[in-house]
Design a protein around this motif. Structure first.
Motif, PDB file in Angstrom:
ATOM      1  N   UNK A  25     -13.936 -33.061  42.058  1.00  0.00           N
ATOM      2  CA  UNK A  25     -15.200 -33.237  42.772  1.00  0.00           C
ATOM      3  C   UNK A  25     -15.017 -34.137  43.993  1.00  0.00           C
ATOM      4  N   UNK A  26     -14.366 -35.278  43.775  1.00  0.00           N
ATOM      5  CA  UNK A  26     -14.144 -36.220  44.877  1.00  0.00           C
ATOM      6  C   UNK A  26     -13.337 -35.561  45.986  1.00  0.00           C
ATOM      7  N   UNK A  27     -12.266 -34.881  45.609  1.00  0.00           N
ATOM      8  CA  UNK A  27     -11.384 -34.299  46.625  1.00  0.00           C
ATOM      9  C   UNK A  27     -12.097 -33.214  47.420  1.00  0.00           C
ATOM     10  N   UNK A  28     -13.005 -32.486  46.786  1.00  0.00           N
ATOM     11  CA  UNK A  28     -13.735 -31.456  47.522  1.00  0.00           C
ATOM     12  C   UNK A  28     -14.685 -32.089  48.540  1.00  0.00           C
TER      13      UNK A  28
ATOM     14  N   UNK B 237     -13.087 -40.963  35.770  1.00  0.00           N
ATOM     15  CA  UNK B 237     -13.684 -40.485  34.533  1.00  0.00           C
ATOM     16  C   UNK B 237     -12.558 -40.348  33.522  1.00  0.00           C
ATOM     17  N   UNK B 238     -12.895 -40.541  32.265  1.00  0.00           N
ATOM     18  CA  UNK B 238     -11.869 -40.451  31.230  1.00  0.00           C
ATOM     19  C   UNK B 238     -12.390 -41.047  29.945  1.00  0.00           C
ATOM     20  N   UNK B 239     -11.509 -41.722  29.206  1.00  0.00           N
ATOM     21  CA  UNK B 239     -11.964 -42.420  28.009  1.00  0.00           C
ATOM     22  C   UNK B 239     -13.012 -43.459  28.386  1.00  0.00           C
ATOM     23  N   UNK B 240     -12.869 -44.008  29.601  1.00  0.00           N
ATOM     24  CA  UNK B 240     -13.864 -44.903  30.180  1.00  0.00           C
ATOM     25  C   UNK B 240     -14.272 -44.347  31.533  1.00  0.00           C
ATOM     26  N   UNK B 241     -15.562 -44.197  31.754  1.00  0.00           N
ATOM     27  CA  UNK B 241     -16.063 -43.790  33.063  1.00  0.00           C
ATOM     28  C   UNK B 241     -16.415 -45.045  33.848  1.00  0.00           C
ATOM     29  N   UNK B 242     -15.769 -45.235  34.998  1.00  0.00           N
ATOM     30  CA  UNK B 242     -15.963 -46.477  35.745  1.00  0.00           C
ATOM     31  C   UNK B 242     -15.816 -46.220  37.235  1.00  0.00           C
TER      32      UNK B 242
ATOM     33  N   UNK C 211     -18.290 -42.159  45.874  1.00  0.00           N
ATOM     34  CA  UNK C 211     -18.346 -42.791  44.552  1.00  0.00           C
ATOM     35  C   UNK C 211     -19.796 -43.013  44.129  1.00  0.00           C
ATOM     36  N   UNK C 212     -20.610 -43.497  45.057  1.00  0.00           N
ATOM     37  CA  UNK C 212     -22.026 -43.721  44.759  1.00  0.00           C
ATOM     38  C   UNK C 212     -22.734 -42.409  44.463  1.00  0.00           C
ATOM     39  N   UNK C 213     -22.438 -41.384  45.237  1.00  0.00           N
ATOM     40  CA  UNK C 213     -23.084 -40.083  45.069  1.00  0.00           C
ATOM     41  C   UNK C 213     -22.772 -39.472  43.703  1.00  0.00           C
ATOM     42  N   UNK C 214     -21.515 -39.535  43.281  1.00  0.00           N
ATOM     43  CA  UNK C 214     -21.126 -38.905  42.017  1.00  0.00           C
ATOM     44  C   UNK C 214     -21.544 -39.738  40.802  1.00  0.00           C
ATOM     45  N   UNK C 215     -21.690 -41.061  40.969  1.00  0.00           N
ATOM     46  CA  UNK C 215     -22.270 -41.932  39.938  1.00  0.00           C
ATOM     47  C   UNK C 215     -21.649 -41.662  38.567  1.00  0.00           C
ATOM     48  N   UNK C 216     -20.344 -41.898  38.474  1.00  0.00           N
ATOM     49  CA  UNK C 216     -19.586 -41.467  37.302  1.00  0.00           C
ATOM     50  C   UNK C 216     -20.073 -42.101  36.002  1.00  0.00           C
ATOM     51  N   UNK C 217     -20.618 -43.318  36.065  1.00  0.00           N
ATOM     52  CA  UNK C 217     -21.066 -43.961  34.819  1.00  0.00           C
ATOM     53  C   UNK C 217     -22.310 -43.303  34.231  1.00  0.00           C
TER      54      UNK C 217
ATOM     55  N   UNK D 203     -22.580 -34.973  34.072  1.00  0.00           N
ATOM     56  CA  UNK D 203     -21.447 -34.086  34.381  1.00  0.00           C
ATOM     57  C   UNK D 203     -20.141 -34.657  33.842  1.00  0.00           C
ATOM     58  N   UNK D 204     -20.034 -35.972  33.759  1.00  0.00           N
ATOM     59  CA  UNK D 204     -18.795 -36.612  33.310  1.00  0.00           C
ATOM     60  C   UNK D 204     -18.944 -37.224  31.915  1.00  0.00           C
ATOM     61  N   UNK D 205     -19.932 -36.778  31.165  1.00  0.00           N
ATOM     62  CA  UNK D 205     -20.175 -37.288  29.814  1.00  0.00           C
ATOM     63  C   UNK D 205     -19.367 -36.461  28.816  1.00  0.00           C
ATOM     64  N   UNK D 206     -18.315 -37.036  28.228  1.00  0.00           N
ATOM     65  CA  UNK D 206     -17.495 -36.261  27.286  1.00  0.00           C
ATOM     66  C   UNK D 206     -18.300 -35.713  26.115  1.00  0.00           C
TER      67      UNK D 206
END
Length: 398
Positions: free
Chosen positions: A274-277, A366-371, A232-238, A242-245
């Protein structure tokens, strides 16, 4: 088989009691523990024909009897005793600790490698803490002159040394990236392009990703589930573009997957893929396909005799079990079919300082809200009128 499936495990898919002796997801136990699977022979005309048997769940041993909970016991589900002379074996799910967290916490012994945190998460001793414990045992052994007590202390020391060696091997183990797949979808080869960290379509993998598989999920000195938190820290979804709509919508990236009614996209499936990989439990990402397709893929992976069954993902029966398994470091996802896109998210371990609500697991998504820290009931739709197929469904990977 029915009970094990309800508990989230793969059974034997056989009506033969002795099939459990060959259970691919089980390990034999030398000593029974409450709830383990027990297999007995069943004599036919006083003879063991090598086929007939009985299987049930262990309750207790009493004299020359083993008492078990099972079906077809006096034509009912009941607790009944069987001769210990008919025992063929005890089995336990190989992906579960032989001792539950509750037993570890309630029966802490000098050899327990675990401690409980205030929020219920379980912490494992570090190598240094194990070394200190071994030194204490060695000192006790050196200072004791009683032969019986010395024998007991020596046995304890031997077990502590074995535990240290196993922990050291896990500490040194490093998981490698899973092999690259290649597939075709509508003429676009290699859906792995979604792993590109730029707008290029190359199959780019970040070598610094904290890959972890079943052997590397939890390391000595860690809280169980810390392997998930590293990802979670590595992907830094906020903060990760990469996760910016907005970026996906402006660039028109063809691998952005969740198409909304207004034509914009969100990236919930990109994040889950990404997480699952990284967790070596890959869920394929299909370009230009909504989350409903990922929901369908997981459903097929859970089905008996499916070509996707080898992928390893299994359905869970409750939100409570989803949170428990995420806390232990297993990959767990929450899914829900919707029109037009659906939604998928990662079930994450309970964050430090948070309280547990068994019906409302914690998520990273990730989605309507990235959290990186939100809750199921904040994100997903809950309604008593929803058909079962459109309710929130959880899956885990052992």
């Amino acid at each position: 088989n029915w009970c094990m499936k309800k508990a989230g495990y793969q059974g034997t898919d056989s009506a033969a009691a002795r099939s459990w002796l060959r259970w691919s997801d089980g390990i034999p136990l030398d000593v029974p523990r409450y709830g383990c699977i027990v297999v007995f022979r069943r004599l036919v005309d006083g003879v063991d024909n090598g086929r007939a048997g009985h299987v049930a769940f262990y309750v207790e041993s009493s004299g020359n009897e083993i008492r078990v909970l099972g079906g077809n016991q006096n034509n009912a589900v009941s607790i009944k005793g069987y001769p210990s002379s008919d025992l063929l074996g005890y089995l336990w799910p190989k992906y579960e600790p032989v001792h539950t967290e509750e037993e570890v916490i309630e029966n802490l012994s000098v050899l327990s490698p675990y401690q409980q945190r205030p929020n219920g998460r379980v912490y494992e001793l570090s190598l240094a803490e194990r070394e200190a414990r071994i030194a204490e045992f060695q000192q006790e052994l050196q200072n004791n002159d009683d032969a019986v007590e010395r024998a007991r202390l020596q046995e304890t020391l031997d077990l502590a040394l074995q535990d240290y060696q196993a922990a050291q091997e896990r500490a040194n183990y490093v998981a490698s990236a899973p092999p690259t797949h290649s597939s075709s979808n509508g003429g676009r080869t290699n859906w792995r392009r979604a792993w590109a960290w730029s707008s290029s379509n190359g199959d780019i993998l970040d070598a610094s990703a904290p890959y972890n598989d079943a052997q590397a999920r939890n390391k000595p000195g860690e809280v169980q589930g810390e392997n998930i938190e590293r990802v979670i820290t590595f992907l830094d979804v906020e903060n990760n573009p990469r996760y910016d709509p907005a970026l996906h919508n402006s660039e028109g990236r063809e691998w952005a997957t969740d198409t909304n009614q207004d034509g914009t996209v969100t990236t919930c499936t990109v994040y889950v893929a990404d997480v699952s990989r990284i967790l070596c439990a890959e869920i394929p990402l299909q370009p230009n396909r909504a989350a409903n397709f990922m929901c369908n893929w997981l459903e097929r992976a859970d089905q008996q005799n499916s070509t996707l069954q080898q992928a390893g993902w299994r359905k869970l029966e409750s939100a409570k079990k989803a949170q428990e398994l995420a806390n232990k470091g297993y990959p767990v996802v929450a899914t829900q079919r919707k029109s037009p896109a659906g939604h998928v998210a990662l079930v994450r371990p309970v964050p430090e300082g948070e309280t547990v609500d068994e019906d409302n697991p914690f998520l990273a998504q990730s989605g309507a809200t990235n959290a990186s820290n939100t809750r199921v009931k904040t994100i997903f739709t809950f309604s008593s009128g929803l058909p079962a197929r459109y309710q929130v469904i959880y899956y885990w990977h052992p």
